[in-house]
Design an enzyme around this catalytic site. Structure first.
Site, mmCIF file in Angstrom:
data_model
loop_
_atom_site.group_PDB
_atom_site.id
_atom_site.type_symbol
_atom_site.label_atom_id
_atom_site.label_comp_id
_atom_site.label_asym_id
_atom_site.label_seq_id
_atom_site.Cartn_x
_atom_site.Cartn_y
_atom_site.Cartn_z
ATOM 1 N N LYS A 284 0.081 -1.172 9.304
ATOM 2 C CA LYS A 284 0.035 -2.649 9.315
ATOM 3 C C LYS A 284 -0.143 -3.205 10.717
ATOM 4 O O LYS A 284 0.610 -4.054 11.172
ATOM 5 C CB LYS A 284 1.289 -3.226 8.670
ATOM 6 C CG LYS A 284 1.412 -2.859 7.188
ATOM 7 C CD LYS A 284 2.495 -3.639 6.484
ATOM 8 C CE LYS A 284 2.630 -3.257 5.039
ATOM 9 N NZ LYS A 284 3.102 -1.889 4.776
HETATM 10 O O1 LIG Z 1 0.561 -2.291 2.775
HETATM 11 C C1 LIG Z 1 1.377 -1.786 2.001
HETATM 12 O O2 LIG Z 1 1.270 -0.614 1.686
HETATM 13 C C2 LIG Z 1 2.377 -2.652 1.365
HETATM 14 C C3 LIG Z 1 2.024 -3.981 1.233
HETATM 15 C C4 LIG Z 1 2.789 -4.818 0.408
HETATM 16 O O3 LIG Z 1 2.450 -5.965 0.162
HETATM 17 N N1 LIG Z 1 3.918 -4.312 -0.167
HETATM 18 C C5 LIG Z 1 4.321 -3.008 0.020
HETATM 19 O O4 LIG Z 1 5.323 -2.616 -0.579
HETATM 20 N N2 LIG Z 1 3.590 -2.180 0.839
HETATM 21 C C6 LIG Z 1 4.045 -0.794 1.113
HETATM 22 O O5 LIG Z 1 3.983 -0.047 -0.106
HETATM 23 C C7 LIG Z 1 5.100 0.836 -0.210
HETATM 24 C C8 LIG Z 1 5.895 0.473 -1.451
HETATM 25 O O6 LIG Z 1 6.921 1.384 -1.651
HETATM 26 P P1 LIG Z 1 7.780 1.462 -3.012
HETATM 27 O O7 LIG Z 1 8.334 0.105 -3.238
HETATM 28 O O8 LIG Z 1 8.829 2.486 -2.680
HETATM 29 O O9 LIG Z 1 6.847 1.932 -4.088
HETATM 30 C C9 LIG Z 1 5.860 0.709 1.093
HETATM 31 O O10 LIG Z 1 5.367 1.700 1.978
HETATM 32 C C10 LIG Z 1 5.490 -0.669 1.600
HETATM 33 O O11 LIG Z 1 5.521 -0.764 3.007
#
Ligand SMILES: O=C(O)c1cc(=O)[nH]c(=O)n1[C@@H]1O[C@H](COP(=O)(O)O)[C@@H](O)[C@H]1O
EC number: 4.1.1.23
Length: 281
Positions: A99
């Site tokens: 990011k």
């Molecule tokens: O860019 C991302 O990957 C991201 C964007 C977003 O809007 N929301 C989001 O959850 N993420 C990433 O996606 C992953 C979600 O993880 P879980 O919630 O464990 O499935 C994490 O690594 C967050 O940093």
């Protein structure tokens, strides 16, 4: 140096062959503990290796979350480098979730770190933040094009706080998030079979029919599993754009470790649920 085919083309093929699931490598301290691993570089390395061993030969994309590696300093970053290499060698595309976003001249250095083909942390794509202005990302867009890499630009994020920025309305009546989607559509115009400049759009957001998601590029959709969205939500949230969605699951898979076959089973189950939700759309 071999020239890579554009990221969008490589991603489309991987999605067709393996299904669109992206598994996140997010070594939370709490997951290290649940896996019986120490909260140190050795635990980090074991965790990351296990995830790569379990799923890199079957899912389209792996998405390591850089912060969990940076937490351990240079030795953690060395583990990240190795994980990227191993995942790519096993045939998965790697989206580096760092990011990044800064003024253009500094953005160029971030781009060199992740998108220059011979950089130690070169990844197939990088998550970037456009909230210093979409134009500030230009050095990353240019280098990604040159290297056959891609970007995932935060447009409509999965977290509830994102709305105060992304749903804000500009003087021309368009929201900030919609503006980012429009920039990406312009970036991907005319590309076949899929452009390389994707948007991050949370699977948690409910009905997005007021947004034009037809950006001719991939839509990275985090939020399935731990954040409450399910594969069955995808057609409702994404509508006709669902075929370009790369759904991400991190903790929803990772909590099944450290057993490799349990991790595989969990990933396969999500992949199957996603396949049938998208097929029925
Ligand atoms: O860019 C991302 O990957 C991201 C964007 C977003 O809007 N929301 C989001 O959850 N993420 C990433 O996606 C992953 C979600 O993880 P879980 O919630 O464990 O499935 C994490 O690594 C967050 O940093």
């Amino acid at each position: 140096m071999t020239v890579l085919e554009p990221f969008g083309a490589r991603l489309r093929r991987a999605m067709d062959e393996r299904g669109p699931l992206c598994v996140g490598i997010d070594p939370h301290a709490s997951l290290l503990a649940e896996w019986g691993l120490s909260d140190d570089v050795a635990g980090l390395e074991r965790f990351s290796r296990t995830v790569v061993e379990a799923v890199a030969d079957r899912v389209a994309v792996l998405k390591p979350q850089s912060a969990f590696f940076e937490r351990f300093g240079s030795r953690g970053v060395a583990v990240l480098e190795k994980s990227v290499e191993e995942a790519r060698n096993a045939g998965a595309l790697v989206v580096m979730d760092a990011k990044r976003g800064d003024i253009g001249s500094t953005m160029a250095a971030y781009a060199e770190s992740f998108l220059r083909k011979d950089a130690p942390l070169f990844s197939d794509a990088l998550t970037v933040s456009p909230y210093l202005g979409y134009g500030s990302l230009k050095p990353a867009v240019d280098l990604a094009r040159e290297s056959g890499a891609g970007l995932f630009v935060l447009a409509l994020t999965s977290n509830p706080e994102g709305g105060e920025v992304q749903h804000a309305t500009r003087s021309d009546g368009r929201s900030v998030g919609a503006t980012m989607l429009a920039h990406l559509a312009a970036e991907n115009a005319g590309e076949e079979p899929l452009g390389s400049f994707g948007a991050v759009v949370g699977a948690t957001l409910g009905d997005l029919s007021s947004y034009d998601l037809a950006i001719n590029g991939p839509l990275l959709a985090p939020g399935i599993g731990a954040q409450g969205a399910t594969p069955a939500d995808l057609p409702r949230v994404f509508g006709a754009a669902v075929r370009n969605v790369v759904p991400n699951v991190s903790r929803g898979v990772l909590r099944h470790g450290p057993d490799v076959s349990a991790l595989r089973t969990a990933a396969d189950r999500f992949a199957e649920e996603i396949r049938s939700a998208v097929a029925g759309a």
